[in-house]
Write a protein that holds these residues in place. Structure first.
Motif, mmCIF file in Angstrom:
data_model
loop_
_atom_site.group_PDB
_atom_site.id
_atom_site.type_symbol
_atom_site.label_atom_id
_atom_site.label_comp_id
_atom_site.label_asym_id
_atom_site.label_seq_id
_atom_site.Cartn_x
_atom_site.Cartn_y
_atom_site.Cartn_z
ATOM 1 N N LEU A 175 0.822 -1.210 0.000
ATOM 2 C CA LEU A 175 0.000 0.000 0.000
ATOM 3 C C LEU A 175 0.861 1.268 0.000
ATOM 4 O O LEU A 175 0.558 2.235 -0.704
ATOM 5 C CB LEU A 175 -0.936 0.007 1.205
ATOM 6 C CG LEU A 175 -2.152 -0.925 1.133
ATOM 7 C CD1 LEU A 175 -2.894 -0.933 2.467
ATOM 8 C CD2 LEU A 175 -3.099 -0.506 0.014
ATOM 9 N N LEU A 176 1.926 1.250 0.780
ATOM 10 C CA LEU A 176 2.809 2.416 0.826
ATOM 11 C C LEU A 176 3.511 2.625 -0.514
ATOM 12 O O LEU A 176 3.643 3.760 -0.992
ATOM 13 C CB LEU A 176 3.836 2.255 1.951
ATOM 14 C CG LEU A 176 3.282 2.355 3.379
ATOM 15 C CD1 LEU A 176 4.370 2.038 4.397
ATOM 16 C CD2 LEU A 176 2.714 3.753 3.640
ATOM 17 N N ALA A 177 3.949 1.531 -1.126
ATOM 18 C CA ALA A 177 4.617 1.640 -2.424
ATOM 19 C C ALA A 177 3.642 2.090 -3.502
ATOM 20 O O ALA A 177 3.990 2.897 -4.381
ATOM 21 C CB ALA A 177 5.242 0.292 -2.796
ATOM 22 N N ALA A 178 2.412 1.583 -3.450
ATOM 23 C CA ALA A 178 1.394 1.983 -4.420
ATOM 24 C C ALA A 178 1.120 3.481 -4.316
ATOM 25 O O ALA A 178 1.022 4.189 -5.326
ATOM 26 C CB ALA A 178 0.113 1.178 -4.187
ATOM 27 N N ASP A 179 1.005 3.972 -3.087
ATOM 28 C CA ASP A 179 0.738 5.393 -2.889
ATOM 29 C C ASP A 179 1.920 6.248 -3.329
ATOM 30 O O ASP A 179 1.738 7.339 -3.879
ATOM 31 C CB ASP A 179 0.414 5.657 -1.421
ATOM 32 C CG ASP A 179 -0.064 7.079 -1.182
ATOM 33 O OD1 ASP A 179 -0.866 7.578 -1.989
ATOM 34 O OD2 ASP A 179 0.375 7.697 -0.191
ATOM 35 N N LYS A 180 3.114 5.746 -3.120
ATOM 36 C CA LYS A 180 4.316 6.475 -3.559
ATOM 37 C C LYS A 180 4.326 6.614 -5.078
ATOM 38 O O LYS A 180 4.703 7.662 -5.622
ATOM 39 C CB LYS A 180 5.568 5.743 -3.075
ATOM 40 C CG LYS A 180 6.859 6.483 -3.356
ATOM 41 C CD LYS A 180 8.050 5.739 -2.773
ATOM 42 C CE LYS A 180 9.358 6.478 -3.055
ATOM 43 N NZ LYS A 180 10.531 5.732 -2.509
ATOM 44 N N ASN A 181 3.902 5.556 -5.775
ATOM 45 C CA ASN A 181 3.811 5.617 -7.237
ATOM 46 C C ASN A 181 2.834 6.695 -7.679
ATOM 47 O O ASN A 181 3.118 7.481 -8.590
ATOM 48 C CB ASN A 181 3.362 4.260 -7.796
ATOM 49 C CG ASN A 181 4.417 3.189 -7.680
ATOM 50 O OD1 ASN A 181 5.574 3.476 -7.369
ATOM 51 N ND2 ASN A 181 4.034 1.946 -7.923
ATOM 52 N N LEU A 182 1.677 6.736 -7.027
ATOM 53 C CA LEU A 182 0.664 7.724 -7.401
ATOM 54 C C LEU A 182 1.108 9.148 -7.068
ATOM 55 O O LEU A 182 0.804 10.088 -7.802
ATOM 56 C CB LEU A 182 -0.663 7.409 -6.700
ATOM 57 C CG LEU A 182 -1.359 6.117 -7.155
ATOM 58 C CD1 LEU A 182 -2.697 5.961 -6.455
ATOM 59 C CD2 LEU A 182 -1.549 6.090 -8.664
#
Length: 220
Positions: A19-26
């Motif tokens: 989830l943290l990595a996904a949000d960082k991508n966005l």
């Protein structure tokens, strides 16, 4: 088989990392916040929708699980994040020992939550759709420079209060927003959220309810 609960996912190191990595991508792409706060709020709203409408507690828990995991696919790519998210959810929930019939409900909900291609295919999915689209708020804006806001930043930044009112007796779901019209016009809100609101209406219909948008105490 294990009765997996939302708290199991919150304590899962892989889920948090994804989830943290996904949000960082966005964030790198200029999107508003889609991290742990959004996941947690979506989970709670999705659960509350079904509970307040009288659905079984386990079904409400599956809605919460779906809400928490729904954006996890952004770790792969924004394009097709619903499909990637459903596949990741399958792996995580299988490893936790969730029964296959529950996993398929969660997968279907995650795979159908986006307005571009989604459709309320079950109660869990309908609750997730409405919960996800209800999170409109100034705290989601990450851009520190208002002069460079895009329309998504401006719309979210202008919303100072958002609340989903679930009325079981009237069979009505009302998304109540307080919008600073000095920041945006109501038309700008509809410019980017019309498709989302139409999907919310379909989701509410699936649950046997109507959906209404209320802006500054005026029903649209």
């Amino acid at each position: 088989m294990t009765q997996v609960k939302l708290k199991d996912l919150k304590e899962h190191p892989m889920v948090k990392a994804l989830l943290l990595a996904a949000d960082k991508n966005l964030e790198a792409m200029g999107y508003t916040e889609h991290g742990l706060r959004h996941a947690d709020l979506t989970a709670n709203i999705a659960r509350n929708i079904l509970l307040r409408l009288g659905y079984p507690e386990r079904e409400a828990e599956l809605a919460a699980i779906s809400g928490y995991l729904h954006d996890i696919g952004n770790v792969v790519n924004r394009e097709g994040h619903t499909i990637a998210g459903a596949m990741l959810a399958y792996q995580i929930l299988s490893n936790l020992g969730m029964p296959l019939e529950e996993i398929t409900e969660v997968m279907s909900a995650i795979g159908n939550h986006d307005e571009d291609s989604g459709y309320p295919v079950n109660n869990v999915c309908a609750a997730l759709i409405i919960a996800d689209k209800s999170d409109v708020h100034y705290t989601r804006v990450r851009n520190p420079n208002p002069s460079t806001f895009d329309i998504h930043d401006r719309v979210n930044f202008a919303v100072h209060k958002s609340f989903l009112n679930v009325d079981k007796e009237a069979k009505k779901l009302r998304l109540e927003l307080d919008i600073d019209t000095n920041q945006i016009s109501i038309m700008e809100y509809f410019e980017i959220f019309l498709q989302r609101m139409l999907l919310c209406r379909r989701a509410a219909d699936f649950l046997g309810c109507s959906f209404r948008l209320v802006v500054n105490n005026l029903e649209m």
